[in-house]
Write a protein that holds these residues in place. Sequence first.
Motif, PDB file in Angstrom:
ATOM      1  N   GLY A  36       0.832  -1.197   0.000  1.00 35.36           N
ATOM      2  CA  GLY A  36       0.000   0.000   0.000  1.00 35.36           C
ATOM      3  C   GLY A  36       0.863   1.242   0.000  1.00 35.36           C
ATOM      4  O   GLY A  36       2.012   1.214  -0.437  1.00 35.36           O
ATOM      5  N   HIS A  37       0.284   2.326   0.516  1.00 35.99           N
ATOM      6  CA  HIS A  37       0.977   3.618   0.513  1.00 35.99           C
ATOM      7  C   HIS A  37       0.769   4.353   1.827  1.00 35.99           C
ATOM      8  O   HIS A  37      -0.243   4.158   2.506  1.00 35.99           O
ATOM      9  N   VAL A  59      -2.999   3.882   3.032  1.00 36.29           N
ATOM     10  CA  VAL A  59      -3.985   3.439   2.050  1.00 36.29           C
ATOM     11  C   VAL A  59      -3.542   2.061   1.561  1.00 36.29           C
ATOM     12  O   VAL A  59      -2.422   1.898   1.076  1.00 36.29           O
ATOM     13  N   GLY A  63      -7.722   0.094  -1.726  1.00 36.60           N
ATOM     14  CA  GLY A  63      -8.309   1.426  -1.567  1.00 36.60           C
ATOM     15  C   GLY A  63      -8.801   1.742  -0.165  1.00 36.60           C
ATOM     16  O   GLY A  63      -9.120   2.890   0.128  1.00 36.60           O
ATOM     17  N   ARG A  65      -8.762   2.708   3.669  1.00 43.26           N
ATOM     18  CA  ARG A  65      -7.887   3.651   4.376  1.00 43.26           C
ATOM     19  C   ARG A  65      -7.992   3.432   5.872  1.00 43.26           C
ATOM     20  O   ARG A  65      -9.070   3.149   6.390  1.00 43.26           O
ATOM     21  N   ARG A 129       0.406   9.685  -7.874  1.00 38.18           N
ATOM     22  CA  ARG A 129      -0.168   8.691  -6.952  1.00 38.18           C
ATOM     23  C   ARG A 129      -1.201   9.342  -6.033  1.00 38.18           C
ATOM     24  O   ARG A 129      -2.218   8.754  -5.715  1.00 38.18           O
ATOM     25  N   TRP A 130      -0.944  10.590  -5.623  1.00 40.21           N
ATOM     26  CA  TRP A 130      -1.894  11.341  -4.779  1.00 40.21           C
ATOM     27  C   TRP A 130      -3.249  11.407  -5.492  1.00 40.21           C
ATOM     28  O   TRP A 130      -4.288  11.172  -4.895  1.00 40.21           O
ATOM     29  N   GLU A 132      -4.254   9.374  -8.043  1.00 35.10           N
ATOM     30  CA  GLU A 132      -4.766   8.011  -8.216  1.00 35.10           C
ATOM     31  C   GLU A 132      -5.451   7.504  -6.949  1.00 35.10           C
ATOM     32  O   GLU A 132      -6.440   6.779  -7.023  1.00 35.10           O
ATOM     33  N   LEU A 133      -4.909   7.865  -5.799  1.00 40.35           N
ATOM     34  CA  LEU A 133      -5.480   7.428  -4.522  1.00 40.35           C
ATOM     35  C   LEU A 133      -6.641   8.313  -4.092  1.00 40.35           C
ATOM     36  O   LEU A 133      -7.234   8.089  -3.033  1.00 40.35           O
TER      37      LEU A 133
END
Length: 140
Positions: A36-37, A59, A63, A65, A129-130, A132-133
């Motif tokens: 994840g991120h 995240v 998806g 959180r 990525r910001w 995309e998330l």
Amino acid sequence: MIDSDGQPRAYEPADPSLRSYHRAVWALSADGEPQGHLACVVSEMAWPKRAPWLWFLVVWPDGRRELPFEDYGPGWYALREIDEGFLDYHLPSVTVEQRFLWRRVSANKPGVPRRFALVKLSGEVAARRWDELALKDEDF
């Protein structure tokens, strides 16, 4: 991380201005597998004095959180780990429902503790990525 007076030992972040942490994104991995991120925003505390305040959000690949968590100086406990390239956190939380008297109550139960390796994404990749998330500053 506590000094002899019982106070948090001060930590000097890798970027003392904290600018490089605002809207930063790190890739999380464990055992070499993507997990994840981690995203961050920098805001400011107003009380007891104006001071920088970091908020982080994990995240997961699907998806979901986690709830955001904060960090601030002088201890910067989460930031110490992040600057060293790891984060002690937990696997995805699960929602547990319980009955309390006549009401149903939901709570998040954290997954098993885990150490994640972190790789900070470069500015352009992090910005992509910001998006995309679907992250917004208000998420933190």
